[in-house]
Scaffold this motif. Structure first.
Motif, PDB file in Angstrom:
ATOM      1  N   UNK A  59      -1.525   6.439 -10.100  1.00 32.04           N
ATOM      2  CA  UNK A  59      -1.824   6.920  -8.752  1.00 32.04           C
ATOM      3  C   UNK A  59      -2.280   5.770  -7.858  1.00 32.04           C
ATOM      4  N   UNK A  60      -3.046   4.835  -8.406  1.00 33.94           N
ATOM      5  CA  UNK A  60      -3.456   3.666  -7.627  1.00 33.94           C
ATOM      6  C   UNK A  60      -2.244   2.816  -7.254  1.00 33.94           C
ATOM      7  N   UNK A  61      -1.308   2.654  -8.185  1.00 37.24           N
ATOM      8  CA  UNK A  61      -0.086   1.891  -7.895  1.00 37.24           C
ATOM      9  C   UNK A  61       0.735   2.602  -6.824  1.00 37.24           C
ATOM     10  N   UNK A  62       0.833   3.918  -6.937  1.00 40.91           N
ATOM     11  CA  UNK A  62       1.641   4.689  -5.988  1.00 40.91           C
ATOM     12  C   UNK A  62       1.105   4.568  -4.563  1.00 40.91           C
ATOM     13  N   UNK A 220      -0.984  -9.530  -6.826  1.00 38.71           N
ATOM     14  CA  UNK A 220      -1.385  -8.348  -6.069  1.00 38.71           C
ATOM     15  C   UNK A 220      -0.257  -7.331  -5.977  1.00 38.71           C
ATOM     16  N   UNK A 221       0.829  -7.583  -6.701  1.00 37.87           N
ATOM     17  CA  UNK A 221       1.984  -6.706  -6.658  1.00 37.87           C
ATOM     18  C   UNK A 221       2.170  -5.990  -7.990  1.00 37.87           C
ATOM     19  N   UNK A 222       2.907  -4.897  -7.965  1.00 39.31           N
ATOM     20  CA  UNK A 222       3.204  -4.145  -9.184  1.00 39.31           C
ATOM     21  C   UNK A 222       4.299  -4.847  -9.979  1.00 39.31           C
ATOM     22  N   UNK A 223       4.176  -4.803 -11.292  1.00 40.42           N
ATOM     23  CA  UNK A 223       5.197  -5.350 -12.179  1.00 40.42           C
ATOM     24  C   UNK A 223       5.509  -4.311 -13.256  1.00 40.42           C
ATOM     25  N   UNK A 224       6.762  -3.905 -13.315  1.00 43.08           N
ATOM     26  CA  UNK A 224       7.177  -2.858 -14.238  1.00 43.08           C
ATOM     27  C   UNK A 224       8.113  -3.431 -15.295  1.00 43.08           C
ATOM     28  N   UNK A 225       8.250  -2.690 -16.402  1.00 46.49           N
ATOM     29  CA  UNK A 225       9.117  -3.131 -17.489  1.00 46.49           C
ATOM     30  C   UNK A 225      10.135  -2.045 -17.826  1.00 46.49           C
ATOM     31  N   UNK A 259       3.998   5.996   0.740  1.00 50.09           N
ATOM     32  CA  UNK A 259       3.207   5.370  -0.310  1.00 50.09           C
ATOM     33  C   UNK A 259       3.472   3.879  -0.296  1.00 50.09           C
ATOM     34  N   UNK A 260       3.043   3.179  -1.351  1.00 51.04           N
ATOM     35  CA  UNK A 260       3.139   1.726  -1.374  1.00 51.04           C
ATOM     36  C   UNK A 260       4.459   1.225  -1.943  1.00 51.04           C
ATOM     37  N   UNK A 261       5.382   2.148  -2.256  1.00 51.01           N
ATOM     38  CA  UNK A 261       6.658   1.749  -2.822  1.00 51.01           C
ATOM     39  C   UNK A 261       7.670   1.381  -1.738  1.00 51.01           C
ATOM     40  N   UNK A 271       6.488   8.085  -9.578  1.00 57.80           N
ATOM     41  CA  UNK A 271       5.876   9.335 -10.022  1.00 57.80           C
ATOM     42  C   UNK A 271       4.388   9.173 -10.322  1.00 57.80           C
ATOM     43  N   UNK A 272       3.672  10.299 -10.252  1.00 59.87           N
ATOM     44  CA  UNK A 272       2.299  10.363 -10.718  1.00 59.87           C
ATOM     45  C   UNK A 272       2.330  10.705 -12.207  1.00 59.87           C
TER      46      UNK A 272
END
Length: 478
Positions: A59-62, A220-225, A259-261, A271-272
């Motif tokens: 939720x924080x990332x979103x 400070x950015x999101x990193x996904x795998x 949102x932040x996306x 998604x949450x």
């Protein structure tokens, strides 16, 4: 917590790990470095992945973007000194879906940052307001100067939440949120620096100065795998790889959600995933096939090759011992290893001991149950990840090269543990130490902390006797 004195020190210990599983071994690593530098302690660095997109972090990332901070927060909170010494720490899953657990031996500040808001969203929001408005009982034993300092960052986050609110869809959910996560996010937004937020939490809570908690990527950015399976299929996002949950669906018209996306981001990354279980239902337990490879992706699903946090590289190069700790192989360990610069740093001649502590059970990532990973499979995955970090296509690594990345294997023996072929590993130049453990209710084994500490001390040559091997551990692996 000192992050600046880890260069050019060749007696440090670096632990690569994730969150809750390795948290139970914090006392072992603390004792291991106690006599590592004369009368003081040698540096101890924890390298933590930031790719988690499950739990309250999702939720924080979103809403705010930024890294997955759950594992970083979990380790920092476990490092906060207790109000009184404990010989045996209870097994606590800080990421479990439940209201606040009981921490009878914890200091008030540790209880505060360990606290989780209720699962029921309206109740969680009301409790959050009690916290930021200084009415909550959690504040009772926290000194006023420290309380007001902490509260200032929580109030900053609260203001940012209010500014971003666009009912009915674009609203922040406090459901099951960890107070430590909320503080780190508020501090990161205020300072503009994830590293500064970590430093601030460490200073406020008294995390020892000889310990560094280092995010694998300082960003400070999101990193996904994503995970590629041997059958050619791909699973996107750490949550779906490790512990799939029923996400909160986005509205049919996604354009109504602010949102932040970035526009066009993969729906699975928006998604949450707040409520999940680390023990999935039987039908969800196994992946369709074995995981073959992990890689980082941008918001559109394209592969990227980010560089490691420079302080991680410095810590590895300045260490005498590197430990791959217990935890999820493909979502806790491998995301730290595939980053550019890590593989080359691990090959550094200054690292004498590269110790892999094998999990006491098989999980979703190292199955399926019909074809579970052996110890050699675990080590091969580590070696391939390090090779890939060095830019070697496909992470190709021959078995005779495994010892460049793993010199010692510490493991348990019992029902549910991965199979260890000690003779085969010794043929590759990898020494095996079998240590004492205890059975768990869930299946598999759990390390005895005293036995594990003795094994690590034996590897480092700090125990007396033949090979330093005590009654709780034996050489060989079956």
């Amino acid at each position: 917590m000192n992050n600046d004195n880890i260069n050019n020190i060749n007696n440090g210990v670096v632990v690569i790990s994730g969150g809750s599983a390795a948290n139970n071994l914090v006392g072992v690593f603390k004792d291991l470095v106690a006599a590592g530098n004369g009368d003081g302690r040698c540096p101890l660095s924890y390298v933590i992945p930031i790719s988690d997109n499950g739990g309250s972090s999702s939720e924080l990332i979103r809403v705010f973007g930024g890294p997955g901070i759950g594992d970083v927060r979990s380790r920092l909170v476990r490092l906060i000194p207790d109000s009184e010494p404990q010989d045996h720490h209870p097994v606590i899953d800080e990421d479990a879906v439940s209201p606040t657990a009981s921490y009878p031996h914890s200091s008030p500040i540790k209880q505060f940052f360990n606290h989780r808001l209720p699962v029921h969203p309206p109740t969680a929001r009301l409790e959050w307001l009690d916290i930021v408005e200084s009415r909550h009982s959690l504040w009772t034993s926290i000194p006023s100067p420290k309380k007001e300092l902490i509260r200032s960052f929580l109030n900053h986050l609260n203001l940012e939440i209010v500014k971003r609110a666009r009912p009915p869809h674009s609203v922040f959910s406090f459901q099951n949120a960890a107070v430590g996560n909320l503080f780190l996010t508020g501090a990161r937004l205020f300072t503009g620096s994830f590293e500064s937020a970590i430093y601030l939490l460490g200073v406020v809570t008294g995390v020892p100065e000889y310990v560094s908690v280092l995010p694998a990527i300082n960003s400070n950015f999101s990193h996904h795998i994503s995970a590629g399976l041997v059958d050619g299929s791909v699973v996107t996002g750490q949550n779906d790889i490790s512990h799939p949950s029923a996400p909160t669906a986005l509205p049919s018209d996604e354009d109504t959600v602010e949102d932040a996306n970035l526009p066009g981001s993969l729906p699975t990354l928006r998604q949450q995933n707040i409520v999940f279980s680390k023990s999935p239902a039987p039908e969800e337990r196994d992946l369709p096939a074995r995981i073959e490879r992990i890689w980082y992706i941008n918001p559109y699903g394209q592969e990227i090759r980010p560089a490691a946090n420079p302080k991680v590289i410095d810590a590895i190069r300045g260490s005498q011992c590197l430990v791959y700790s217990i935890g999820s192989l493909y979502t806790s360990i491998i995301p730290c290893l595939i980053l550019r610069g890590v593989g080359a740093a691990i090959l550094s001649s200054s690292i004498r001991f590269k110790v892999f502590i094998l999990n006491g059970s098989i999980d979703r990532e190292t199955g399926p149950a019909s074809d579970p990973f052996t110890a050699l499979d675990f080590i091969a995955a580590i070696a391939r990840a390090c090779s890939e970090s060095r830019g070697i296509a496909g992470g190709e690594c021959k078995p005779e090269e495994y010892r460049a990345y793993v010199t010692h294997l510490v493991h348990l023996e019992g029902e549910g543990t991965p199979v260890v072929d000690g003779k085969a590993l010794k043929g590759l130049g990898i020494e095996c130490l079998r240590v004492y453990g205890r059975r768990t209710r869930e299946g598999g084994m759990r390390y005895d902390e005293v036995a594990l500490k003795q094994a690590l001390e034996a590897i480092l040559g700090r125990r007396e006797g033949v090979g330093g091997i005590g009654r709780r551990m034996t050489m060989g692996g079956g």
